[in-house]
Enzyme design. Sequence first.
Site, PDB file in Angstrom:
ATOM      1  N   LYS A  49       0.830  -1.480   0.130  1.00 39.84           N
ATOM      2  CA  LYS A  49      -0.243   0.150  -0.097  1.00 39.84           C
ATOM      3  C   LYS A  49       0.539   1.233   0.432  1.00 39.84           C
ATOM      4  CE  LYS A  49      -3.680  -2.041   2.352  1.00 39.84           C
ATOM      5  NZ  LYS A  49      -4.404  -2.668   3.675  1.00 39.84           N
ATOM      6  N   GLN A  93      -5.320  -2.454   8.493  1.00 40.18           N
ATOM      7  CA  GLN A  93      -5.110  -3.369   8.708  1.00 40.18           C
ATOM      8  C   GLN A  93      -5.512  -3.906  10.047  1.00 40.18           C
ATOM      9  OE1 GLN A  93      -3.912  -3.422   5.970  1.00 40.18           O
ATOM     10  NE2 GLN A  93      -3.764  -5.872   5.753  1.00 40.18           N
ATOM     11  N   ASP A 116     -11.528   2.109   4.236  1.00 42.94           N
ATOM     12  CA  ASP A 116     -12.340   1.214   4.012  1.00 42.94           C
ATOM     13  C   ASP A 116     -13.771   1.757   3.776  1.00 42.94           C
ATOM     14  OD1 ASP A 116     -10.052  -0.631   3.676  1.00 42.94           O
ATOM     15  OD2 ASP A 116      -9.774  -0.705   5.916  1.00 42.94           O
TER      16      ASP A 116
HETATM   17  N1  GUN Z   1      -6.335  -6.976   5.948  1.00 39.35           N
HETATM   18  C1  GUN Z   1      -7.403  -8.108   5.126  1.00 39.35           C
HETATM   19  N2  GUN Z   1      -7.583  -6.773   3.666  1.00 39.35           N
HETATM   20  C2  GUN Z   1      -8.103  -5.962   4.504  1.00 39.35           C
HETATM   21  C3  GUN Z   1      -8.570  -4.752   3.552  1.00 39.35           C
HETATM   22  O1  GUN Z   1      -9.302  -3.978   2.617  1.00 39.35           O
HETATM   23  N3  GUN Z   1      -8.642  -3.336   4.851  1.00 39.35           N
HETATM   24  C4  GUN Z   1      -8.430  -3.857   6.451  1.00 39.35           C
HETATM   25  N4  GUN Z   1      -8.205  -2.824   6.282  1.00 39.35           N
HETATM   26  N5  GUN Z   1      -7.385  -4.799   6.393  1.00 39.35           N
HETATM   27  C5  GUN Z   1      -7.274  -5.923   5.627  1.00 39.35           C
END
Ligand code: GUN
Length: 278
Positions: A49, A93, A116
């Site tokens: 990311k 996350q 998100d």
């Molecule tokens: N863990 C796995 N996929 C995601 C996601 O799309 N967002 C977040 N915050 N954690 C994740």
Amino acid sequence: MAQILDGKKLREKILEGLKLKLDKFPQKPTLVVILAGDNPASKIYVNNKKKTAERLGINSQIINYPENVTETELLTKIKELNADKLITAILVQLPLPKHISKENVINAISPDKDVDGFTPYNFGKLFSGVEPIVYPCTPKGIMLLLDEYNIELEGKHAVVIGRSNIVGRPMAQMLLNRNATVTVCHSHTKNLADITKTADIVVSAAGKNVIEGKMLKPDCVVVDVGIFKDENGKTRGDADFESVSQIASYISPVPGGVGPMTITSLMLNTVELFEKNL
Ligand code: GUN
């Protein structure tokens, strides 16, 4: 032989456009990613990311906490980030360490920095059939991929396998909002194959090998969200690519299908939040 839903190719196309747009912004968005604990997969995702953000000129910062971080520490940090005008997007996350309430932590994020789309405000809007500020990244990326290949959704039977808040539930809502007829299957579903055989579109987010060609209707579309290593250490998805690609009209590969689209959506969401809050 199925056509490939090429997430890498679409990622490049979207990110190129996004970079041109960002280059014109006098100020750039700032994405903060909170990573608690040392889940190896999460570390890889978070670094990807950051790398993608850097490529676009988006400011990004990873805040690392040890596994034994307290919920209060995380809540205090989120409050501070909510109040900081320079921070435009916050991502926590998942998964979080077991002793921390995911609900409390997500709830603390200001909905207008919730990149998100996971806060109750944004989730609630999505589930009411109303536009949230931003859509959750993985299902949003899947919709972009389906739209890129002009896959019709209206009136189609879409079967979603998995009911997580990250993928299955928001995916089902987004398909429903596009007038698909949606069935959600999960670990307690009986006779999965009877259901998938009637599907025009299968979105599988089971995290184990659950889809084989013989479970599918000819010419269906298969979107594979699963990613894990098989017993030989090879990266694979929920679908048995060989048998599924004989039956389906389209299939998203693993890797190179949904994964690149999730990060692309995160970048799009970061920019959308920035523009909406200007
Ligand atoms: N863990 C796995 N996929 C995601 C996601 O799309 N967002 C977040 N915050 N954690 C994740």
